[in-house]
Design a protein around this motif. Structure first.
Motif, PDB file in Angstrom:
ATOM      1  N   GLN A  97       0.822  -1.204   0.000  1.00 49.34           N
ATOM      2  CA  GLN A  97       0.000   0.000   0.000  1.00 49.34           C
ATOM      3  C   GLN A  97       0.858   1.258   0.000  1.00 49.34           C
ATOM      4  O   GLN A  97       0.446   2.295  -0.513  1.00 49.34           O
ATOM      5  N   ARG A  98       2.056   1.151   0.538  1.00 49.07           N
ATOM      6  CA  ARG A  98       2.943   2.311   0.559  1.00 49.07           C
ATOM      7  C   ARG A  98       3.698   2.477  -0.758  1.00 49.07           C
ATOM      8  O   ARG A  98       3.860   3.592  -1.243  1.00 49.07           O
ATOM      9  N   LYS A  99       4.164   1.381  -1.345  1.00 50.41           N
ATOM     10  CA  LYS A  99       4.959   1.458  -2.569  1.00 50.41           C
ATOM     11  C   LYS A  99       4.107   1.591  -3.824  1.00 50.41           C
ATOM     12  O   LYS A  99       4.535   2.199  -4.807  1.00 50.41           O
ATOM     13  N   ARG A 100       2.928   0.989  -3.841  1.00 46.11           N
ATOM     14  CA  ARG A 100       2.024   1.040  -4.999  1.00 46.11           C
ATOM     15  C   ARG A 100       2.740   0.577  -6.278  1.00 46.11           C
ATOM     16  O   ARG A 100       2.660   1.218  -7.328  1.00 46.11           O
ATOM     17  N   SER A 101       3.436  -0.553  -6.171  1.00 46.53           N
ATOM     18  CA  SER A 101       4.111  -1.147  -7.317  1.00 46.53           C
ATOM     19  C   SER A 101       3.252  -2.292  -7.850  1.00 46.53           C
ATOM     20  O   SER A 101       2.970  -3.257  -7.130  1.00 46.53           O
ATOM     21  N   LEU A 102       2.859  -2.196  -9.111  1.00 44.86           N
ATOM     22  CA  LEU A 102       1.958  -3.199  -9.678  1.00 44.86           C
ATOM     23  C   LEU A 102       2.628  -4.563  -9.754  1.00 44.86           C
ATOM     24  O   LEU A 102       2.044  -5.573  -9.336  1.00 44.86           O
ATOM     25  N   VAL A 103       3.842  -4.616 -10.260  1.00 41.93           N
ATOM     26  CA  VAL A 103       4.498  -5.905 -10.483  1.00 41.93           C
ATOM     27  C   VAL A 103       4.719  -6.636  -9.166  1.00 41.93           C
ATOM     28  O   VAL A 103       4.307  -7.795  -8.993  1.00 41.93           O
ATOM     29  N   TRP A 104       5.364  -5.968  -8.213  1.00 40.43           N
ATOM     30  CA  TRP A 104       5.696  -6.642  -6.956  1.00 40.43           C
ATOM     31  C   TRP A 104       4.459  -6.896  -6.104  1.00 40.43           C
ATOM     32  O   TRP A 104       4.380  -7.910  -5.401  1.00 40.43           O
ATOM     33  N   SER A 105       3.496  -6.004  -6.157  1.00 40.06           N
ATOM     34  CA  SER A 105       2.267  -6.232  -5.389  1.00 40.06           C
ATOM     35  C   SER A 105       1.508  -7.441  -5.922  1.00 40.06           C
ATOM     36  O   SER A 105       1.018  -8.275  -5.149  1.00 40.06           O
ATOM     37  N   ALA A 106       1.405  -7.550  -7.255  1.00 38.98           N
ATOM     38  CA  ALA A 106       0.687  -8.686  -7.849  1.00 38.98           C
ATOM     39  C   ALA A 106       1.420 -10.004  -7.572  1.00 38.98           C
ATOM     40  O   ALA A 106       0.793 -11.019  -7.231  1.00 38.98           O
ATOM     41  N   ARG A 107       2.749  -9.996  -7.705  1.00 38.49           N
ATOM     42  CA  ARG A 107       3.511 -11.226  -7.452  1.00 38.49           C
ATOM     43  C   ARG A 107       3.392 -11.651  -5.982  1.00 38.49           C
ATOM     44  O   ARG A 107       3.176 -12.832  -5.678  1.00 38.49           O
ATOM     45  N   GLY A 108       3.577 -10.678  -5.096  1.00 40.80           N
ATOM     46  CA  GLY A 108       3.483 -11.006  -3.680  1.00 40.80           C
ATOM     47  C   GLY A 108       2.108 -11.505  -3.294  1.00 40.80           C
ATOM     48  O   GLY A 108       1.973 -12.457  -2.508  1.00 40.80           O
ATOM     49  N   LEU A 109       1.066 -10.876  -3.859  1.00 41.89           N
ATOM     50  CA  LEU A 109      -0.289 -11.309  -3.551  1.00 41.89           C
ATOM     51  C   LEU A 109      -0.537 -12.729  -4.059  1.00 41.89           C
ATOM     52  O   LEU A 109      -1.182 -13.541  -3.368  1.00 41.89           O
ATOM     53  N   LEU A 110      -0.018 -13.043  -5.230  1.00 36.63           N
ATOM     54  CA  LEU A 110      -0.187 -14.391  -5.773  1.00 36.63           C
ATOM     55  C   LEU A 110       0.498 -15.437  -4.882  1.00 36.63           C
ATOM     56  O   LEU A 110      -0.085 -16.486  -4.578  1.00 36.63           O
ATOM     57  N   ILE A 111       1.720 -15.153  -4.444  1.00 32.06           N
ATOM     58  CA  ILE A 111       2.447 -16.112  -3.600  1.00 32.06           C
ATOM     59  C   ILE A 111       1.724 -16.326  -2.275  1.00 32.06           C
ATOM     60  O   ILE A 111       1.520 -17.462  -1.818  1.00 32.06           O
TER      61      ILE A 111
END
Length: 414
Positions: A97-111
Motif C-alpha cells: 500500500q505504501r509502494k504502490r508497485s503493480l508488479v511486486w504487489s501482484a507477485r506477492g499477492l499471488l504467492i
C-alpha cells in the motif's frame, strides 16, 4: 515632487505572455490496463487487511472444532503456520500500500494467496478425522470459508479461483483417499459446489470490475473538473492581455490590505502608473503593437517589485502596484525605479525602437480611509504628474488635509 536620479543600467527585457483566454482540458475516458490492475490489487489487499481479524477467529474456531479429534501437536503446527502466514501477509500489505508497485504487489499477492489456500486445503489432508461425521463437518467448514472469501478476492478472478479450487481439490482428494459408501454422493456434491462457486465468483468479479472502472473514471473526472474550476478562477481574476491581475481582483486585494493594516498597523502603499501618450502608439502603429507595448511594460515593472507585491491592470494603460509593509517614502523609491526602468529601456515596435515614459502617483493608506478615497488620492496624484509634464512621480495629498471638519475636530480642545 519630481525625482531624477541617475538612470540605472538597462535590464534585459523578458516579456511574460498572458494566460490564454480559453484552454481545452482533455479527459482520458479510458482507464489504462496497468492502472486498473493496480487498483484491483490494492483493493484486494485492503479487503484482506480488513478481514484479518475474522480470519484469525476462523482459525481459532477450526482449531476448537478439531480439538480432541486431531493430535495436539498437529493442531499447534497448523495454527503456528497460520499465524506466521497472517503476519507476513499483514507486513506485505503495509509495504504494498505504501509502494504502490503493480508488479511486486501482484507477485506477492499471488504467492501469499497460494500459501494461504494450501494451508486451508492442507487442513483437510493433515487433520483427516477418523469418523465420517467429523470429516463431513471439516469439509463443510472449509467450503464455508471458501465461500466467505469470494467477496474479498472479487476484483481478481484468478485469485478467487485459486482460493476456491485448491481447498476444494484437496477435499476431493480426501474423499477419494478415505472411501466410504457416501463418498460418491459427497464427491458429486463437492463438484457441484465447486462449479457453482466458480460461476458465482466470476459473476461477482465482473460486477466489481465494472464498479471499479466507474470509480476510477469518476475520480479522474473530479480531478479534471477541479483543474477546470481552477482555470476558470484564474481567468476570472486575470487580465487576458497581460496575464496580471484584473481590476476585480485588485479591489479584493486592496480590501485585504486595509483589513491587515487595521489588525497589525503595518503601512501599505499603492503606486498607480499610466503609460504616457499611449493613444498615439495605437494610432500610429495599431492596436496589436499597443498590446505588445503593454506586455513589455508589465514585464519591466515586474522586475522592480517584490514577489509579495501585487501588480494589477487598473484599466486601459493604467496599472496599480500594491506594496505591503511599505511606507510612502519607500514606495516613492519603488516608483522611481519603475519610471527609470521604462524610460531607459527602448521598446521595439514594428522594427523601430521607441522610448516610453510613465506618469506615477503614490499614496500611502491613511488609517480610517475608505478604499475608494485611497484610490482617488493616487489617481489625482497621477493626473497631477501628467499635467506637470509627464514622466514624473507625484505624492498624493494628505487625506486629512482634504477633510477640514476632521482636522478641526482633532485640533479643538477637549
Amino acid at each position: 515632487m519630481h525625482w531624477k536620479p541617475n538612470p540605472p543600467e538597462t535590464p534585459e527585457r523578458s516579456v511574460e505572455r498572458p494566460l490564454p483566454a480559453t484552454e481545452t482540458i482533455e479527459i482520458e475516458s479510458q482507464i489504462s490496463k496497468e492502472e486498473l490492475k493496480l487498483e484491483k490489487v490494492l483493493d484486494v489487499l485492503l479487503s484482506i487487511r480488513c478481514s484479518m481479524p475474522s480470519t484469525m477467529m476462523t482459525v481459532i474456531l477450526l482449531l476448537c472444532v478439531m480439538a480432541g479429534m486431531v493430535p495436539s501437536a498437529l493442531l499447534a503446527a497448523w495454527g503456528g503456520a497460520q499465524a506466521v502466514c497472517q503476519t507476513i501477509r499483514y507486513l506485505f500489505i503495509r509495504w504494498a500500500q505504501r509502494k504502490r508497485s503493480l508488479v511486486w504487489s501482484a507477485r506477492g499477492l499471488l504467492i501469499i494467496t497460494l500459501i494461504d489456500a494450501n494451508l486451508w486445503g492442507g487442513a483437510v489432508l493433515a487433520f483427516r478425522p477418523t469418523q465420517l461425521s467429523h470429516q463431513i463437518a471439516l469439509y463443510l467448514l472449509i467450503n464455508i470459508i471458501c465461500s466467505a472469501r469470494i467477496p474479498i478476492f472479487a476484483p481478481l478472478p484468478l485469485m478467487q479461483t485459486i482460493q476456491i479450487v485448491i481447498p476444494t481439490g484437496m477435499i476431493l482428494a480426501g474423499l477419494c483417499t478415505s472411501w466410504s459408501p457416501l463418498s460418491p454422493l459427497l464427491i458429486v456434491c463437492e463438484l457441484a459446489w465447486l462449479v457453482n462457486l466458480v460461476r458465482l465468483s466470476w459473476r461477482i468479479g465482473n460486477r466489481v470490475e465494472g464498479s471499479l472502472l466507474l470509480r476510477l473514471e469518476n475520480a479522474r473526472l473530479v480531478v479534471a473538473l477541479q483543474e477546470a474550476l481552477n482555470q476558470v478562477r484564474q481567468l476570472a481574476i486575470r487580465d487576458a492581455l497581460t496575464g496580471i491581475y484584473n481590476r476585480y481582483h485588485l479591489i479584493d486585494v486592496l480590501q485585504r490590505e486595509i483589513d491587515n493594516h487595521h489588525r497589525h498597523l503595518t503601512p501599505v502603499s499603492i503606486v498607480l502608473l499610466d503609460v504616457d501618450h499611449f493613444k498615439k502608439i495605437n494610432d500610429t502603429h495599431g492596436h496589436p503593437a499597443g498590446d505588445r507595448v503593454l506586455q513589455d511594460v508589465v514585464a519591466l515593472v515586474k522586475t522592480q517589485i517584490r514577489s509579495i507585491d501585487t501588480l494589477a491592470r487598473y484599466g486601459g494603460e493604467e496599472f496599480v502596484c500594491i506594496l505591503p509593509n511599505t511606507a510612502e517614502e519607500a514606495a516613492l523609491s519603488v516608483a522611481e525605479r519603475i519610471r527609470l526602468s521604462v524610460c531607459c529601456q527602448p521598446l521595439s515596435v514594428d522594427g523601430q525602437d521607441i522610448t516610453l515614459t510613465v506618469s506615477i502617483g503614490v499614496a500611502e493608506y491613511a488609517p480610517g480611509e475608505l478604499l475608494q478615497s485611497w484610490l482617488g488620492r493616487a489617481d489625482r496624484a497621477l493626473y497631477r504628474a501628467k499635467r506637470n509634464g509627464r514622466n514624473r512621480i507625484e505624492r498624493a495629498d494628505n487625506w486629512r488635509n482634504r477633510l477640514p471638519s476632521l482636522a478641526s475636530a482633532d485640533e479643538s480642545p477637549t
